[in-house]
Design a protein around this motif. Structure first.
Motif, PDB file in Angstrom:
ATOM      1  N   ASP A 174       2.775   3.338   8.996  1.00 35.65           N
ATOM      2  CA  ASP A 174       1.255   3.471   8.096  1.00 35.65           C
ATOM      3  C   ASP A 174       0.021   4.477   8.230  1.00 35.65           C
ATOM      4  O   ASP A 174      -0.052   4.573   9.353  1.00 35.65           O
ATOM      5  N   LYS A 175       0.735   5.400   7.546  1.00 37.31           N
ATOM      6  CA  LYS A 175      -0.633   7.027   8.151  1.00 37.31           C
ATOM      7  C   LYS A 175      -2.304   6.832   8.143  1.00 37.31           C
ATOM      8  O   LYS A 175      -2.676   7.906   8.980  1.00 37.31           O
ATOM      9  N   TYR A 176      -2.644   5.488   7.904  1.00 33.18           N
ATOM     10  CA  TYR A 176      -4.273   5.360   8.594  1.00 33.18           C
ATOM     11  C   TYR A 176      -4.030   4.905   9.892  1.00 33.18           C
ATOM     12  O   TYR A 176      -5.127   4.589  10.737  1.00 33.18           O
ATOM     13  N   THR A 177      -2.884   2.973   9.992  1.00 29.33           N
ATOM     14  CA  THR A 177      -2.773   2.530  11.492  1.00 29.33           C
ATOM     15  C   THR A 177      -1.986   3.521  12.897  1.00 29.33           C
ATOM     16  O   THR A 177      -1.986   3.917  13.119  1.00 29.33           O
ATOM     17  N   ALA A 235       5.071   0.411   9.165  1.00 35.92           N
ATOM     18  CA  ALA A 235       4.511  -0.909   7.537  1.00 35.92           C
ATOM     19  C   ALA A 235       5.509  -1.576   7.705  1.00 35.92           C
ATOM     20  O   ALA A 235       5.712  -2.949   7.211  1.00 35.92           O
TER      21      ALA A 235
END
Length: 77
Positions: free
Chosen positions: A27-30, A34
């Motif tokens: 997940d590029k945000y966390t 994912a």
């Protein structure tokens, strides 16, 4: 939002394949994993190419609306 499954197979000639090797999708945000997706090996890639070559002529004979139905089925699935 639909939750991701823990793992996903790949499909080869309409059969789900779950090899022992998978690829982590981050997940590029966390920055956390994912999900995981199955990774094809060289033999599976060759089999996929052979299946595509075998399907080319029958697909070409189909009417455009029939090919559209096949592609839409893949999208929904």
């Amino acid at each position: 939002m639909t939750a991701l499954k823990e793992t996903y197979p790949y499909y080869l000639a309409n059969e789900a394949k779950t090899p022992n090797t998978d690829l982590e999708v981050i997940d590029k945000y966390t920055g956390k994993v994912a999900t995981r997706v199955a990774m094809a090996d060289a033999a599976a890639i060759d089999a996929g190419i052979a299946a595509a070559v075998e399907a080319a002529e029958p697909m070409a004979r189909m009417a455009s609306y029939e090919r559209q139905d096949v592609l839409n089925h893949c999208v929904v699935r």
